[in-house]
Design a protein around this motif. Sequence first.
Motif, mmCIF file in Angstrom:
data_model
loop_
_atom_site.group_PDB
_atom_site.id
_atom_site.type_symbol
_atom_site.label_atom_id
_atom_site.label_comp_id
_atom_site.label_asym_id
_atom_site.label_seq_id
_atom_site.Cartn_x
_atom_site.Cartn_y
_atom_site.Cartn_z
ATOM 1 N N MET A 114 0.831 -1.214 0.000
ATOM 2 C CA MET A 114 0.000 0.000 0.000
ATOM 3 C C MET A 114 0.861 1.256 0.000
ATOM 4 O O MET A 114 0.552 2.238 -0.682
ATOM 5 N N GLU A 115 1.976 1.189 0.751
ATOM 6 C CA GLU A 115 2.888 2.340 0.768
ATOM 7 C C GLU A 115 3.472 2.578 -0.621
ATOM 8 O O GLU A 115 3.560 3.716 -1.091
ATOM 9 N N LYS A 116 3.874 1.465 -1.262
ATOM 10 C CA LYS A 116 4.420 1.595 -2.627
ATOM 11 C C LYS A 116 3.362 2.163 -3.576
ATOM 12 O O LYS A 116 3.673 2.986 -4.446
ATOM 13 N N ILE A 117 2.140 1.697 -3.413
ATOM 14 C CA ILE A 117 1.054 2.179 -4.276
ATOM 15 C C ILE A 117 0.861 3.687 -4.088
ATOM 16 O O ILE A 117 0.697 4.441 -5.047
ATOM 17 N N GLU A 118 0.918 4.123 -2.829
ATOM 18 C CA GLU A 118 0.777 5.563 -2.540
ATOM 19 C C GLU A 118 1.891 6.361 -3.225
ATOM 20 O O GLU A 118 1.644 7.407 -3.819
ATOM 21 N N GLU A 119 3.123 5.804 -3.125
ATOM 22 C CA GLU A 119 4.265 6.463 -3.777
ATOM 23 C C GLU A 119 4.025 6.595 -5.283
ATOM 24 O O GLU A 119 4.240 7.655 -5.868
ATOM 25 N N LEU A 120 3.581 5.474 -5.867
ATOM 26 C CA LEU A 120 3.312 5.481 -7.307
ATOM 27 C C LEU A 120 2.232 6.489 -7.668
ATOM 28 O O LEU A 120 2.321 7.177 -8.680
ATOM 29 N N LYS A 121 1.209 6.559 -6.823
ATOM 30 C CA LYS A 121 0.127 7.524 -7.072
ATOM 31 C C LYS A 121 0.688 8.935 -7.162
ATOM 32 O O LYS A 121 0.323 9.711 -8.042
ATOM 33 N N GLY A 122 1.585 9.243 -6.223
ATOM 34 C CA GLY A 122 2.219 10.562 -6.220
ATOM 35 C C GLY A 122 2.998 10.796 -7.493
ATOM 36 O O GLY A 122 2.880 11.850 -8.140
ATOM 37 N N GLU A 123 3.788 9.778 -7.893
ATOM 38 C CA GLU A 123 4.585 9.908 -9.123
ATOM 39 C C GLU A 123 3.689 10.103 -10.339
ATOM 40 O O GLU A 123 3.980 10.907 -11.220
ATOM 41 N N LEU A 124 2.599 9.329 -10.360
ATOM 42 C CA LEU A 124 1.672 9.433 -11.499
ATOM 43 C C LEU A 124 1.038 10.820 -11.570
ATOM 44 O O LEU A 124 0.882 11.385 -12.651
ATOM 45 N N GLU A 125 0.707 11.357 -10.406
ATOM 46 C CA GLU A 125 0.117 12.704 -10.401
ATOM 47 C C GLU A 125 1.096 13.727 -10.956
ATOM 48 O O GLU A 125 0.726 14.586 -11.758
ATOM 49 N N THR A 126 2.369 13.626 -10.503
ATOM 50 C CA THR A 126 3.394 14.541 -11.008
ATOM 51 C C THR A 126 3.517 14.394 -12.529
ATOM 52 O O THR A 126 3.552 15.389 -13.263
ATOM 53 N N LEU A 127 3.563 13.143 -12.975
ATOM 54 C CA LEU A 127 3.675 12.885 -14.416
ATOM 55 C C LEU A 127 2.500 13.473 -15.185
ATOM 56 O O LEU A 127 2.667 14.035 -16.267
ATOM 57 N N GLU A 128 1.303 13.326 -14.622
ATOM 58 C CA GLU A 128 0.118 13.869 -15.301
ATOM 59 C C GLU A 128 0.238 15.378 -15.476
ATOM 60 O O GLU A 128 -0.119 15.923 -16.517
ATOM 61 N N GLY A 129 0.769 16.031 -14.439
ATOM 62 C CA GLY A 129 1.008 17.476 -14.537
ATOM 63 C C GLY A 129 1.980 17.782 -15.667
ATOM 64 O O GLY A 129 1.747 18.673 -16.493
ATOM 65 N N GLU A 130 3.082 16.994 -15.711
ATOM 66 C CA GLU A 130 4.101 17.218 -16.749
ATOM 67 C C GLU A 130 3.537 16.955 -18.138
ATOM 68 O O GLU A 130 3.855 17.662 -19.097
ATOM 69 N N ILE A 131 2.707 15.916 -18.234
ATOM 70 C CA ILE A 131 2.101 15.583 -19.538
ATOM 71 C C ILE A 131 1.208 16.739 -20.003
ATOM 72 O O ILE A 131 1.245 17.142 -21.160
ATOM 73 N N GLY A 132 0.449 17.294 -19.077
ATOM 74 C CA GLY A 132 -0.410 18.432 -19.404
ATOM 75 C C GLY A 132 0.396 19.607 -19.930
ATOM 76 O O GLY A 132 0.049 20.205 -20.959
ATOM 77 N N GLU A 133 1.506 19.907 -19.234
ATOM 78 C CA GLU A 133 2.372 21.018 -19.662
ATOM 79 C C GLU A 133 2.947 20.740 -21.052
ATOM 80 O O GLU A 133 2.982 21.615 -21.915
ATOM 81 N N ARG A 134 3.409 19.512 -21.237
ATOM 82 C CA ARG A 134 4.063 19.160 -22.498
ATOM 83 C C ARG A 134 3.069 19.203 -23.653
ATOM 84 O O ARG A 134 3.411 19.588 -24.765
ATOM 85 N N LYS A 135 1.817 18.821 -23.375
ATOM 86 C CA LYS A 135 0.794 18.891 -24.427
ATOM 87 C C LYS A 135 0.603 20.327 -24.890
ATOM 88 O O LYS A 135 0.431 20.593 -26.082
ATOM 89 N N LYS A 136 0.663 21.246 -23.920
ATOM 90 C CA LYS A 136 0.537 22.667 -24.294
ATOM 91 C C LYS A 136 1.701 23.077 -25.188
ATOM 92 O O LYS A 136 1.535 23.819 -26.153
ATOM 93 N N MET A 137 2.918 22.580 -24.834
ATOM 94 C CA MET A 137 4.100 22.911 -25.638
ATOM 95 C C MET A 137 3.951 22.380 -27.064
ATOM 96 O O MET A 137 4.326 23.043 -28.022
ATOM 97 N N VAL A 138 3.416 21.165 -27.179
ATOM 98 C CA VAL A 138 3.212 20.575 -28.516
ATOM 99 C C VAL A 138 2.240 21.447 -29.318
ATOM 100 O O VAL A 138 2.457 21.720 -30.501
ATOM 101 N N GLU A 139 1.197 21.913 -28.640
ATOM 102 C CA GLU A 139 0.220 22.782 -29.314
ATOM 103 C C GLU A 139 0.879 24.059 -29.822
ATOM 104 O O GLU A 139 0.693 24.453 -30.977
ATOM 105 N N VAL A 140 1.661 24.692 -28.922
ATOM 106 C CA VAL A 140 2.341 25.939 -29.290
ATOM 107 C C VAL A 140 3.296 25.692 -30.461
ATOM 108 O O VAL A 140 3.319 26.447 -31.433
#
Length: 252
Positions: A114-140
């Motif tokens: 469960m602790e590992k899963i929580e860690e992964l959740k955090g990493e995934l959230e960070t990645l989702e943020g980065e993906i969102g930013e990068r999508k904007k860059m691709v658009e620009v």
Amino acid sequence: MSVTDKLLRLFRVDRQIGGLEGRLKSAERFLAAQKKALADLVARHESLSAQMRQLSASCANLEGEASAIGERIEQLRERMNTASTNKEYQATLVEVGKLTADKGRLDEQALELMEKIEELKGELETLEGEIGERKKMVEVATQQRDERAEEIREKVEQLRAQREEIAGEVDASAMRVYEARRERFDDDDEIMAALVAQNLRRHEFTCGSCMMAVPVDIVTSLASGRLCTCTSCGVILYLEEETAEKLVAGKK
Ligand SMILES: [Zn+2]
């Protein structure tokens, strides 16, 4: 107009086309880099998600096993209450003790997961943020590329038409020499270069591309309008108006 003059006109048009297309190419390279970065992030996200699904399934299994053991313990406790002999009571007690330890281990493993899963959740959230930013860059970057393409489209069309017209006037063998250089070299300076008069009185001339000396007979040939290449680097030489005038003046 000499063959060299015609080639020089062609060369100047090609240089303009190259300059315009170079701007588009850099926008395309930037876009490709942004897309690549986005694809890398998405791939990492997919891999972490798969890892998380696997861990969640393992965790659910452990919890299932632990809860089955828990139920068994409850049953044994009830049996202890109704035990008819001390021997039976003691035996059940030992079994309860063993099962409780087993359950404890499973609970601990589940907790670790469960602790590992929580860690992964955090990493995934960070990645989702980065993906969102990068999508904007691709658009620009896509928008910039499209704008560039539109900006140069008309001008490049005009220049290409102009090129075709000029190329039609250059004789075939000179054209072959020119196109061969163009294919071989990215750098314009290696396709055509001006003859540089270092010292007119001493007949010292150099190639504008490789800076090596150019023999006088080539200079004479060039001045008479023939196609000449540098004996050292093979660049197609041309005379700038200023140099041509000096050569004529020097002869007088
Ligand atoms: Zn040269």
